[in-house]
Design an enzyme around this catalytic site. Structure first.
Site, short mmCIF file in Angstrom:
data_model
loop_
_atom_site.label_atom_id
_atom_site.label_comp_id
_atom_site.label_asym_id
_atom_site.label_seq_id
_atom_site.Cartn_x
_atom_site.Cartn_y
_atom_site.Cartn_z
N SER A 74 28.06 -38.12 67.81
CA SER A 74 28.98 -36.73 67.66
C SER A 74 28.83 -35.68 68.52
O SER A 74 29.63 -34.95 68.93
CB SER A 74 29.05 -36.22 66.30
N GLY A 131 20.05 -33.52 52.91
CA GLY A 131 21.39 -32.91 52.75
C GLY A 131 22.37 -34.04 51.99
O GLY A 131 23.30 -34.09 52.94
N GLY A 161 35.07 -33.71 58.26
CA GLY A 161 35.95 -33.79 59.14
C GLY A 161 36.15 -34.88 60.07
O GLY A 161 37.27 -35.48 60.24
N LEU A 162 35.13 -35.10 60.85
CA LEU A 162 35.03 -36.24 61.47
C LEU A 162 35.01 -37.76 60.93
O LEU A 162 35.77 -38.52 61.19
CB LEU A 162 33.62 -36.44 62.31
N ASP A 199 24.67 -34.25 49.92
CA ASP A 199 25.81 -33.88 49.00
C ASP A 199 26.88 -35.01 49.06
O ASP A 199 27.81 -35.12 48.24
CB ASP A 199 26.30 -32.55 49.39
N GLN A 249 31.67 -23.54 69.47
CA GLN A 249 32.02 -23.73 70.79
C GLN A 249 33.37 -24.42 71.03
O GLN A 249 34.09 -23.90 71.89
CB GLN A 249 30.95 -24.89 71.62
N ASN A 253 28.63 -26.23 67.05
CA ASN A 253 29.68 -27.14 67.91
C ASN A 253 30.99 -26.72 67.49
O ASN A 253 32.00 -26.87 68.44
CB ASN A 253 29.22 -28.62 67.40
N GLY A 276 28.86 -34.23 57.75
CA GLY A 276 28.61 -32.93 57.54
C GLY A 276 29.28 -32.64 56.42
O GLY A 276 29.39 -32.91 55.21
N GLY A 277 30.50 -31.72 56.74
CA GLY A 277 31.58 -31.38 55.92
C GLY A 277 32.67 -32.47 55.56
O GLY A 277 33.60 -32.36 54.75
N SER A 299 27.64 -23.61 62.78
CA SER A 299 26.14 -23.62 63.23
C SER A 299 26.17 -23.94 64.58
O SER A 299 25.02 -23.64 65.29
CB SER A 299 25.37 -24.76 62.44
N LYS A 304 19.46 -43.31 78.86
CA LYS A 304 19.45 -42.19 79.59
C LYS A 304 20.39 -41.18 79.16
O LYS A 304 21.11 -40.62 80.25
CB LYS A 304 19.61 -42.66 81.18
N GLU A 327 24.40 -39.18 56.62
CA GLU A 327 24.04 -37.70 56.45
C GLU A 327 22.46 -37.59 56.36
O GLU A 327 21.89 -38.85 55.98
CB GLU A 327 24.45 -36.74 55.36
N LYS A 385 33.71 -31.94 68.27
CA LYS A 385 34.43 -30.85 67.64
C LYS A 385 35.42 -30.14 68.59
O LYS A 385 36.29 -29.57 68.08
CB LYS A 385 33.53 -29.75 67.27
N TYR A 439 31.74 -18.89 76.45
CA TYR A 439 33.32 -19.46 76.50
C TYR A 439 34.09 -18.06 76.04
O TYR A 439 35.26 -18.17 75.93
CB TYR A 439 33.61 -20.32 75.35
#
Length: 322
Positions: free
Chosen positions: A308, A212, A186-187, A214, A87, A84, A183-184, A82, A277, A208, A57, A119
């Site tokens: 991600s 969820g 973008g990535l 959708d 931040q 990422n 998710g939405g 939510s 690891k 996904e 993100k 931040y």
């Protein structure tokens, strides 16, 4: 700040890559000989869990904030997330001297809320089951003149996210298949732009959580489907609908949208912790979990997987692995 209504192109991704050079980490690509031997495939993990703020993100957040006008920077920004994206916008704003207000759900992971405040952002909490985060953010836009940086449905955000797969393909070469958390969108939409330009034969799958789906419903029906708030350990993918811009790219370029069960995500968490690891959050495991589900179907293929993010409370990680 009104959101531009035209989807980005690969040229936008290349411009974002130039802007992010020396600011975003060029994250490593890791492999596992154990997994490759098991699947009979070559699997390349793009480790955005090692990106600044611990997730991809940062790429889109910085690209969007950096493109604000001087007047918009002085007024400040608002975002909803939510964790990422929260931040990402918080750190990008600090680096660029912009004040940031972030609308976050009450049940967001404590580590993500603490990092966002760390931040320098102001955090406004809300109940995701009873309140509308977009409406809350819009109040700050209308009342205080803040610029909204949405988490996915924005061309600068989408283009920034696409730089991760651009780096991946530049490093390892053409891929047969690519698995990207969804998710939405973008990535995934940014990744699709990079894959189409650099590895046009590559089949790209969005992944996904099963609870969820959708995105899967939207992709297969040809129109955006909105669902009730889902419940899954993949907290970064609990969106209720794709964005208009992200859906336009995904519906055109994606091969399919897959879903995975939370139990498979836990297995992926364990694999990364024990065998590679590295710490990967449940949302970050979506693509890898789908590859695990594919099993021998990927034999002989070169597979790319975007991890991600890696922002997970240690107590929660311990609980999943115990």
């Amino acid at each position: 700040m009104s959101t531009p209504c035209t989807p980005p192109t690969y040229e936008d991704v290349t411009q974002a890559a130039a802007l992010l050079q020396g600011i975003a980490h060029r994250t490593p690509v890791l492999t596992s000989s154990t997994l490759n031997d098991c699947l009979g495939a070559q699997v390349f993990f793009k480790c955005e869990n090692l990106q600044r703020i611990g997730a991809f993100k940062f790429r889109g957040g910085y690209n969007a904030v950096a493109r604000l006008t001087p007047e918009q920077r002085r007024a400040g920004v608002v975002a909803f997330s939510s964790g990422n994206h929260a931040q990402a916008v918080a750190l990008a704003s600090r680096l660029l001297g912009v004040s940031a207000t972030i609308v976050m759900p009450l049940d967001a992971p404590a580590a993500k809320k603490a990092a966002t405040r760390g931040y320098g952002a102001r955090v406004i909490e809300y109940d995701r089951l009873t309140q509308d985060r977009e409406a809350i953010a819009r109040e700050f836009v209308e009342r205080d003149g803040l610029s909204l940086i949405p988490p996915f449905d924005h061309p600068h955000v989408m283009a920034g996210q696409g730089t991760a797969v651009k780096e991946l393909i530049e490093e390892v070469g053409p891929l047969d298949e690519l698995y990207v958390p969804l998710g939405g969108g973008g990535l995934l939409s940014g990744s699709l732009l990079s894959a189409a330009a650099l590895a046009p034969q590559c089949r790209v799958f969005g992944v996904e959580p099963e609870a969820g789906n959708d995105g899967q419903q939207s992709f297969r029906s040809g129109q955006i489907v909105r669902i009730d708030p889902p419940a899954s350990i993949a907290d970064g993918a609990l969106t209720q609908a794709l964005g208009k811009l992200t859906f336009s790219v995904i519906s055109t370029l994606a091969h399919d949208i897959l879903t995975v069960k939370d139990a498979t995500l836990v297995s992926a968490l364990r694999f990364f912790a024990e065998r590679m690891k590295i710490v990967v959050e449940p949302t970050g495991c979506l693509g890898a979990a789908a590859v695990f589900d594919q099993g021998q179907a990927v034999r002989g293929k070169r597979i790319g997987v975007v991890l991600s993010g890696g922002n997970i409370d240690l107590a929660a990680l311990g609980g999943y692995l115990s």
